[in-house]
Design an enzyme around this catalytic site. Sequence first.
Site, PDB file in Angstrom:
ATOM      1  N   GLU A 188     -82.172  44.197 -38.537  1.00  0.00           N
ATOM      2  CA  GLU A 188     -81.682  43.063 -39.330  1.00  0.00           C
ATOM      3  C   GLU A 188     -81.084  41.947 -38.466  1.00  0.00           C
ATOM      4  O   GLU A 188     -80.178  41.236 -38.898  1.00  0.00           O
ATOM      5  CB  GLU A 188     -80.653  43.539 -40.368  1.00  0.00           C
ATOM      6  CG  GLU A 188     -81.240  44.451 -41.429  1.00  0.00           C
ATOM      7  CD  GLU A 188     -80.255  44.804 -42.531  1.00  0.00           C
ATOM      8  OE1 GLU A 188     -79.042  44.833 -42.270  1.00  0.00           O
ATOM      9  OE2 GLU A 188     -80.702  45.051 -43.663  1.00  0.00           O
ATOM     10  N   GLU A 257     -86.242  48.923 -46.330  1.00  0.00           N
ATOM     11  CA  GLU A 257     -85.026  49.272 -47.072  1.00  0.00           C
ATOM     12  C   GLU A 257     -85.104  48.709 -48.486  1.00  0.00           C
ATOM     13  O   GLU A 257     -84.899  47.519 -48.703  1.00  0.00           O
ATOM     14  CB  GLU A 257     -83.764  48.739 -46.380  1.00  0.00           C
ATOM     15  CG  GLU A 257     -83.424  49.429 -45.084  1.00  0.00           C
ATOM     16  CD  GLU A 257     -82.053  49.008 -44.530  1.00  0.00           C
ATOM     17  OE1 GLU A 257     -81.228  48.485 -45.321  1.00  0.00           O
ATOM     18  OE2 GLU A 257     -81.817  49.196 -43.328  1.00  0.00           O
TER      19      GLU A 257
END
EC number: 3.2.1.23
Length: 702
Positions: A188, A257
């Site tokens: 991320e 995710e």
Amino acid sequence: MEIAAKMVKVRKMEMILLLILVIVVAATAANVTYDHRALVIDGKRKVLISGSIHYPRSTPEMWPELIQKSKDGGLDVIETYVFWSGHEPEKNKYNFEGRYDLVKFVKLAAKAGLYVHLRIGPYVCAEWNYGGFPVWLHFVPGIKFRTDNEPFKEEMQRFTTKIVDLMKQEKLYASQGGPIILSQIENEYGNIDSAYGAAAKSYIKWSASMALSLDTGVPWNMCQQTDAPDPMINTCNGFYCDQFTPNSNNKPKMWTENWSGWFLGFGDPSPYRPVEDLAFAVARFYQRGGTFQNYYMYHGGTNFDRTSGGPLISTSYDYDAPIDEYGLLRQPKWGHLRDLHKAIKLCEDALIATDPTITSLGSNLEAAVYKTESGSCAAFLANVDTKSDATVTFNGKSYNLPAWSVSILPDCKNVAFNTAKINSATESTAFARQSLKPDGGSSAELGSQWSYIKEPIGISKADAFLKPGLLEQINTTADKSDYLWYSLRTDIKGDETFLDEGSKAVLHIESLGQVVYAFINGKLAGSGHGKQKISLDIPINLVTGTNTIDLLSVTVGLANYGAFFDLVGAGITGPVTLKSAKGGSSIDLASQQWTYQVGLKGEDTGLATVDSSEWVSKSPLPTKQPLIWYKTTFDAPSGSEPVAIDFTGTGKGIAWVNGQSIGRYWPTSIAGNGGCTESCDYRGSYRANKCLKNCGKPSQTL
């Protein structure tokens, strides 16, 4: 001649065995690549359904059942982060045992016939203490985290190489016949890379190059990284990823995710995500070209020991996942998703063969069709309206579509599944309770015998030290303990306004968090807590002459997310002042000479793990007092069902069972009263605070 003949025979046997071995290895090794539609395993595109289980958040005894329940739920892949802080708590001192036995966990997944996605990071976020970085990394000279910084890159490469080499030694990559079909580097970073300027670009290029140089034989991905260099697959994280597009037409659409719920914080109500919405998000993703989707989390588990991040992340990491914190099926979530997975798998031949043809069926109504030349056909019919059900005509037939739902037609004719229609039964689990109360009525009652030790207030250890001014906590403790004492002696003259009758002096304290207790002359005067900033004004009683001010600063998990999260800091950094209650005079205490003590005396003497003659067993047991160690023994309940301890009636602390820390408890941390509803409408976009329960109640008691 006889000896030579025997030697020849032996050599022939060795050659035969070697040839057989080579043939066996070649037969079991898999070739994993990708194209624009999917991951390709041994030349065949795959539709893959994955779920996250973090091995340190459950016990090794739980792993086989968790993995089997995942497989029974229709998963193909187990996804996990790799936790640097757990594997290398001290530099060059490694831990791959117990809950950190990564090799065992991966092998158990393989034994169950599942693939593995290994997200090495080594930054993981994950609501894990310090984002998964070991705190010793903070003290490497010249280091700057997650940027083009040589000391950081050297350490990152060293640990990443350590993990890859370990996996290779155990032949766990698919290219060696193992289950690992995909690895991840970084995590991320694209969410925050702008804060690092131009160095972010070169760092990401270096990260990709470094990972590729390790030659795992399987693809690598970077999540939330739109500029992931080829051949890195950039992937999506979020509540919805149907609109996501990879940065190259040569890469598949992957979702690393899909947040099945959300994490819990101390002082917060419990978030949950309706399964109708979760199933809708999954179906929409496969409808619009996705072929790899992962639930974060499929089993959340527990933040044992001091691993929870945050700050103020709870010990429970249940995450409203399909398998709950204790390893039990959460119904109807698990069952509804299992049925969804079956329907998606019925579409696999069509999904992998072609891109979808998407057409409008009306306002907020959509059809996606996968049709092959060989005659395979699968369709997804979606109603993305948040309120109105609809009836649509598709291929000459009429179909009812509830609002915010997707119907799956594996043969383009018959509906196998609709995301809003649940067929799995709702089940609830409850613990059978046995008393651990200190005032147990009978000797047969569990925990009827308690003992205690009072932790000294203030400085009690020989390694205490003096320093002028106030010290930041992480730099002082290196996170060896949650606790840091700040102690000061100050003299008050008899004629000072701090001693005026009918009024109290005020001690003003400012801290970066997360908990502060103030003791004046050995007695608790006040306390406060906060995520990043605490400001306290505590009325206090002083005496003529010397007064002792002891401030106990307590961390509840270090920051784990955001640009420069490693520099957020903790502890009492000031100002700290003593004010007259009537105004006027004040004393700056921050710049004075303070005495510091890292940790508690009981931590140093090992009260949680070794026996001690200091334990006191006589009645009455002291209660409602700060800084007391309590101990009892109990017989484990019979059977193999999960066991929990209910900490209702206690304050805040850490608990150990048989020498193992089960984490922090804080049942007096109460959630606010706002935001909860009796039911939550699954229709419409989900967000972390949309569906909440347990308002006005302790965030966690078990």
